[in-house]
Design an enzyme around this catalytic site. Structure first.
Site, PDB file in Angstrom:
ATOM      1  CE1 TYR A  98      -4.377  -1.324   0.178  1.00 54.11           C
ATOM      2  CE2 TYR A  98      -3.153  -3.121   1.182  1.00 54.11           C
ATOM      3  CZ  TYR A  98      -4.295  -2.648   0.568  1.00 54.11           C
ATOM      4  OH  TYR A  98      -5.354  -3.483   0.368  1.00 54.11           O
ATOM      5  CD  GLU A 140      -6.089  -6.353   1.740  1.00 49.79           C
ATOM      6  OE1 GLU A 140      -4.849  -6.199   1.885  1.00 49.79           O
ATOM      7  OE2 GLU A 140      -6.786  -5.626   1.006  1.00 49.79           O
ATOM      8  CD  GLN A 207      -8.723 -13.760  -8.644  1.00 54.69           C
ATOM      9  OE1 GLN A 207      -9.130 -13.096  -9.594  1.00 54.69           O
ATOM     10  NE2 GLN A 207      -7.501 -13.650  -8.168  1.00 54.69           N
ATOM     11  N   GLY A 276     -21.284 -18.234 -14.204  1.00 55.67           N
ATOM     12  CA  GLY A 276     -21.647 -17.750 -12.882  1.00 55.67           C
ATOM     13  C   GLY A 276     -22.412 -18.767 -12.047  1.00 55.67           C
ATOM     14  N   PRO A 279     -20.479 -20.843  -8.203  1.00 55.09           N
ATOM     15  CG  PRO A 279     -20.744 -18.559  -7.803  1.00 55.09           C
ATOM     16  CD  PRO A 279     -20.275 -19.527  -8.836  1.00 55.09           C
ATOM     17  N   PRO A 391     -12.228  -7.172 -12.476  1.00 57.85           N
ATOM     18  CG  PRO A 391     -10.848  -5.657 -13.575  1.00 57.85           C
ATOM     19  CD  PRO A 391     -11.476  -7.009 -13.728  1.00 57.85           C
TER      20      PRO A 391
END
Length: 404
Positions: A98, A140, A207, A276, A279, A391
C-alpha cells in the site's frame, strides 16, 4: 471518518478529482509498472490492464469511497471493501504494497491536476487514501488470520486428480494437495486463485469458484475458456484448457471470497448466468449435504442447453433438495427436456417468497438487471449479494447508498 478540516476540502475538490480520476488511474498504473514491471508480469491481470477495466475499477472504488465518507461520515462502504479485500488476499497482497501504491498514485494526482494540488488538498486526499488503505489492510489481516496463514502466504501446490470436459468451452478440475494434507475447508460460494507460468515467463493469476460443497476430499474448480472476441484472449483459461492433464500440479491459493452462504433458515434466491453458476452449485451441494430444508429458488440463464456447464448436476441437486425450485432460460430454443423458457431471464415473472436473501453471479449487465427487478419487487438492497470475476466495475457507490 474524515477529519473536520479535510471534509470541506474533499467536498470541494471531489468533482475535479472525479472528473480526472480515469486519467489519474491510467498514469498511476504507468508509473507503477515502470517502477515495478514484475507486478504487471506476476500480479496484475494483463488482460484487464490492456482493456482498461482495472483502471476503471480503481477509479470507481476511490471515487465511491470518498463520496461515502462525505455522505455517510459515520459509516464505511463495507460491501465494497470486503470484495476488494478478499480479492487482494487471494492474490497474496501484503500491507507494505500500500505504501508503493500511495507513492505512485499521489505522483499521478500531482501530475494530472498540477497546481490545483495545494498542500492542503494533498493532505486531505492523503487522509482519504489511508482511511481506505488501512481499512483494507485490517480486513485482509483478518482474512489471513481466518485462513490460518501468514500475510501473503496463500499459495499451495495442488495435483489434478480428475479433468472433465463439461462443454466444449468449459472444463472442471478436481484437485488435492501434493503434501498429503487434507484440503482446507471453505464457505460455500468462495473462490481460489490459480497461478500459472505462461510461455513468456509471466506468472499470471485468475480466480475460479469452488464448484462443489465444502468437506469433499478434493476441491473442484470449473474453468470457462475466455475467447478473444471484443477483447484479449484469456491467457490463463486458455493455458489450463490446452496444457493441463491428470497428474499435473497447479499453484492454488487458499479460499477467499465474500459471496458466501449466510447462516439461517430463511428463503434463498440463487441467480446465475453462464459460468456464474459455479458458486451456486457449491451452495446447493452444501445445502443438500447438510439436509437443509430452506426454501430455495434457483434461476439460471445461458445461451443454450449445450453451453450450460454442469446442467445435469444442477438439476440433480435441485431435485435432491426437498424445498427447491429450478427456473431455466436459454437464449436459443431447443431444450431437450422442455423445462426451460426461451429468451432473457426475468425474475419479475417468478413467485418469490418474502424475506429472501439473493445471491447473484454472472455478467454485470445481467446482475444489474436482476438487482433492479428485485428492488422493484421490494427486496432489500442489503439482502442482495453479488460476485464479480475480474475488476468490479459496479463501483459499489449506488449499492451502498441503497443500503444506507
Amino acid at each position: 471518518m474524515l477529519s473536520e478540516q479535510s471534509v470541506p476540502i474533499v467536498r470541494a475538490t471531489l468533482p475535479a478529482v472525479g472528473a480526472a480520476i480515469g486519467d489519474i488511474a491510467e498514469l498511476f498504473y504507468q508509473k507503477l509498472f515502470e517502477d515495478r514491471p514484475e507486478l504487471l508480469r506476476d500480479l496484475f491481470n494483463r488482460g484487464n490492464q490492456a482493456n482498461g477495466e482495472q483502471r476503471q475499477a480503481l477509479a470507481g472504488s476511490v471515487a465511491a469511497f470518498a463520496g461515502m465518507l462525505l455522505e455517510h461520515p459515520g459509516e464505511r462502504p463495507d460491501a465494497m471493501l470486503a470484495r476488494i479485500a478478499n480479492k487482494h488476499a487471494s492474490l497474496g497482497v501484503t500491507s507494505d504494497q500500500y505504501k508503493l501504491v500511495h507513492q505512485h498514485l499521489f505522483a499521478a494526482i500531482a501530475d494530472v491536476l498540477g497546481d490545483a494540488v495545494t498542500p492542503e488538498v494533498a493532505a486531505a486526499w492523503d487522509e482519504v487514501y489511508w482511511l481506505m488503505a488501512n481499512a483494507l489492510i485490517a480486513a485482509e489481516a483478518r482474512l489471513y488470520q481466518e485462513a490460518g496463514t501468514a500475510e501473503g502466504d496463500v499459495w499451495r501446490q495442488m495435483e489434478i486428480v480428475e479433468r472433465h470436459e463439461e462443454t466444449p468451452e468449459v472444463v472442471s478440475f478436481r484437485l488435492r494437495r501434493t503434501d498429503g494434507h487434507p484440503v482446507a475447508l471453505f464457505r460455500p460460494g468462495q473462490y481460489v486463485s490459480v497461478r500459472v507460468q505462461l510461455p513468456d515467463g509471466a506468472r499470471q493469476i485468475r480466480q475460479y469458484s469452488l464448484s462443489a460443497a465444502p468437506g469433499c476430499p478434493q476441491w473442484r474448480i470449473t474453468v470457462k475458456r475466455v475467447r478473444g472476441a471484443g477483447g484479449p484472449e484469456g491467457e490463463v483459461s486458455s493455458w489450463l484448457h490446452e496444457h493441463t492433464k491428470v497428474g499435473d500440479e497447479l499453484t492454488v491459493s487458499v479460499p477467499f471470497g465474500d459471496l458466501v452462504l449466510r447462516e439461517g433458515d430463511g428463503p434463498l434466491l440463487l441467480v446465475s448466468a453462464g459460468i456464474g453458476s459455479t458458486p451456486m452449485l457449491s451452495v446447493l451441494d452444501h445445502l443438500t449435504a447438510v439436509g437443509s430444508t430452506r426454501p430455495v429458488v434457483v434461476v439460471h440463464a445461458d445461451r443454450s442447453p449445450a453451453e450450460h456447464a454442469h446442467r445435469d448436476e444442477l438439476r440433480r441437486l435441485v431435485e435432491a433438495h426437498p424445498n427447491a425450485k429450478l427456473h431455466l432460460w436459454y437464449e436459443e430454443a431447443g431444450d431437450p427436456a422442455g423445462e426451460a423458457a426461451t429468451g432473457q431471464a426475468d425474475v419479475g415473472l417468478l413467485d418469490l417468497p418474502e424475506g429472501l436473501t439473493a445471491y447473484l453471479c454472472g455478467p454485470l449487465p445481467f446482475m444489474r438487471a436482476v438487482r433492479r427487478d428485485l428492488l422493484l419487487r421490494g427486496v432489500s438492497a442489503r439482502a442482495i449479494h453479488y460476485e464479480v470475476f475480474g475488476p468490479d466495475l459496479w463501483l459499489g457507490q449506488q449499492e451502498e447508498k441503497a443500503q444506507a
